[in-house]
Scaffold this active site. Structure first.
Site, PDB file in Angstrom:
ATOM      1  N   GLY A 246      -0.689  -7.761   6.629  1.00  0.00           N
ATOM      2  CA  GLY A 246      -2.073  -7.055   6.459  1.00  0.00           C
ATOM      3  C   GLY A 246      -2.993  -7.832   5.625  1.00  0.00           C
ATOM      4  O   GLY A 246      -2.563  -8.657   4.874  1.00  0.00           O
TER       5      GLY A 246
ATOM      6  N   ASP B 208      -0.105  -3.228  -2.249  1.00  0.00           N
ATOM      7  CA  ASP B 208       1.042  -2.427  -2.651  1.00  0.00           C
ATOM      8  C   ASP B 208       1.733  -2.681  -3.963  1.00  0.00           C
ATOM      9  O   ASP B 208       2.397  -1.855  -4.503  1.00  0.00           O
ATOM     10  CB  ASP B 208       2.057  -2.146  -1.755  1.00  0.00           C
ATOM     11  CG  ASP B 208       1.529  -1.225  -0.339  1.00  0.00           C
ATOM     12  OD1 ASP B 208       0.497  -0.602  -0.629  1.00  0.00           O
ATOM     13  OD2 ASP B 208       2.142  -1.103   0.623  1.00  0.00           O
TER      14      ASP B 208
ATOM     15  N   ARG C 129       3.181   2.338   1.010  1.00  0.00           N
ATOM     16  CA  ARG C 129       4.282   2.954   2.284  1.00  0.00           C
ATOM     17  C   ARG C 129       5.643   3.105   1.635  1.00  0.00           C
ATOM     18  O   ARG C 129       6.073   4.149   1.899  1.00  0.00           O
ATOM     19  CB  ARG C 129       4.371   1.694   3.181  1.00  0.00           C
ATOM     20  CG  ARG C 129       5.564   1.971   4.117  1.00  0.00           C
ATOM     21  CD  ARG C 129       5.474   0.903   5.203  1.00  0.00           C
ATOM     22  NE  ARG C 129       4.271   0.937   6.119  1.00  0.00           N
ATOM     23  CZ  ARG C 129       4.216   1.355   7.107  1.00  0.00           C
ATOM     24  NH1 ARG C 129       5.403   2.185   7.692  1.00  0.00           N
ATOM     25  NH2 ARG C 129       3.362   1.490   7.920  1.00  0.00           N
TER      26      ARG C 129
ATOM     27  N   GLU D 137       0.629   7.328   0.794  1.00  0.00           N
ATOM     28  CA  GLU D 137       0.732   7.828   2.039  1.00  0.00           C
ATOM     29  C   GLU D 137       2.186   7.717   2.529  1.00  0.00           C
ATOM     30  O   GLU D 137       2.386   8.679   3.485  1.00  0.00           O
ATOM     31  CB  GLU D 137       0.121   6.446   3.003  1.00  0.00           C
ATOM     32  CG  GLU D 137       0.605   5.317   2.977  1.00  0.00           C
ATOM     33  CD  GLU D 137      -0.308   4.405   3.687  1.00  0.00           C
ATOM     34  OE1 GLU D 137      -1.194   4.338   4.297  1.00  0.00           O
ATOM     35  OE2 GLU D 137       0.087   3.044   3.519  1.00  0.00           O
TER      36      GLU D 137
END
Length: 344
Positions: free
Chosen positions: A10, A128, A172, A223
């Protein structure tokens, strides 16, 4: 030396700053020739390149995204992928390859080096902040700032309408962004993947605030957060073409449950890819630059199979194997020892 560079996985604020630092020190200090591969490993397999120079990277320090393009995928996805990587590097006369990426990209890099002796240096990247071996990854600070700014703005609208705002942020497998932004933004509650949440406990906390006359609340949820099994019905999981669970939507389920169980009006805000894009913070620009300099230095040290990491205030070299197959979860001293004292 002639050195290849690619960005994988990403996008992330600070990628261009890393590339710029690699190119600047490589060209100006070492006299290197830098070659950028377009669209991650696809560029290596298909030999799609762009010459990287100080002039080409001019003005890229504050720019988000990656000038090289990025996507997921691996040479191991095709039967002849590894041989094509070797052939590309041989035909282009590359002495080494710098891979800037997250857990997936670094795992591929590690395997190519350890199993196929390809000269590779890694740079850890993810908003993250979940890569083992480094204290912080670039892009994380920017994502936290974006989420905090959003929470700050949501406080006033929540108070104006006596609402519960459920803010879904990226994360995640870990809740680094949620925890840090929750602390910085003064959230009522923070839900993270490391600890399954109890929807009844959350609703009870919101009700207690309501009883004290505090009608507006902010719930921050990563999320990847999940409820204690059997306590909240969730939608069936859907996988993407890489086998990853498609995330996004947990905040909606939580908001619906809050409305039904408390009678409070609950609204959802999904920040999504806004956290990935745009200008990196000053902290991330500095960290990215330091990582880029360390990466090209590692190439000249022939420290193949290593990655640049931050430990305390110092940039060091660490084996890629340290990061493979592992996830750096939220420090419970931060979540339980600090954050929970302010979530109420």
């Amino acid at each position: 030396m002639r050195v290849g560079v690619l960005t994988g996985g990403g996008d992330c604020p600070g990628l261009n700053a890393v590339i710029r630092a690699i190119v600047r020190k490589g060209e100006r200090h070492y006299g290197d020739e830098l070659v950028g591969f377009l669209d991650a490993w696809d560029g290596v397999l298909d030999r799609r390149t762009v010459p990287l120079s100080v002039e080409f990277m001019r003005g890229m320090l504050p720019r988000g995204g990656t000038v090289l393009g990025t996507r997921r995928g691996s040479p191991f996805d095709t039967e002849d992928g590894v041989e094509r990587v070797k052939q590309t590097m041989s035909d282009l006369g590359l002495d080494g390859l710098i891979v800037i990426g997250g857990n997936g990209s670094l795992s591929v890099a590690c395997r190519l080096h350890s199993e196929h002796n390809i000269p590779i240096v890694g740079v850890p990247k993810t908003i993250d902040n979940d890569i083992v071996g480094t204290d912080v990854t670039f892009g994380f600070n920017t994502a936290v700032q974006i989420a905090t700014d959003a929470i700050d703005r949501l406080h006033t609208t929540a108070e104006s309408h006596d609402r519960v705002m459920v803010v879904e942020v990226m994360g995640r497998h870990t809740g680094w962004i949620a925890t840090s932004a929750g602390i910085a933004g003064g959230a009522t509650a923070v839900l993270i993947p490391e600890i399954p949440f109890d929807i009844d406990e959350l609703c009870a906390r919101l009700s207690r605030r309501h009883d004290r006359g505090r009608f507006a609340s902010i719930v921050v949820v990563a999320e990847g957060s999940e409820p204690i099994p059997g306590t909240l019905e969730m939608e069936d999981k859907v996988l993407d073409r890489f086998g990853h669970v498609v995330l996004g939507g947990v905040a909606t389920r939580i908001a619906i449950a809050i409305g039904k169980r408390t009678g409070f009006e609950a609204r959802v805000v999904q920040l999504g890819h806004v956290q990935r894009g745009g200008t990196p913070t000053a902290f991330d620009r500095v960290l990215s630059t330091r990582f880029g300099v360390a990466a090209i230095d590692a190439v000249h040290d022939e420290a193949w199979g290593k990655m640049a990491v931050l430990r305390g205030e110092k940039i060091l070299q660490e084996d890629l194997t340290v990061a493979v197959g592992k996830t750096r979860t939220v420090d419970m001293d931060l979540y339980e020892g600090v954050a929970k004292h302010f979530f109420a």
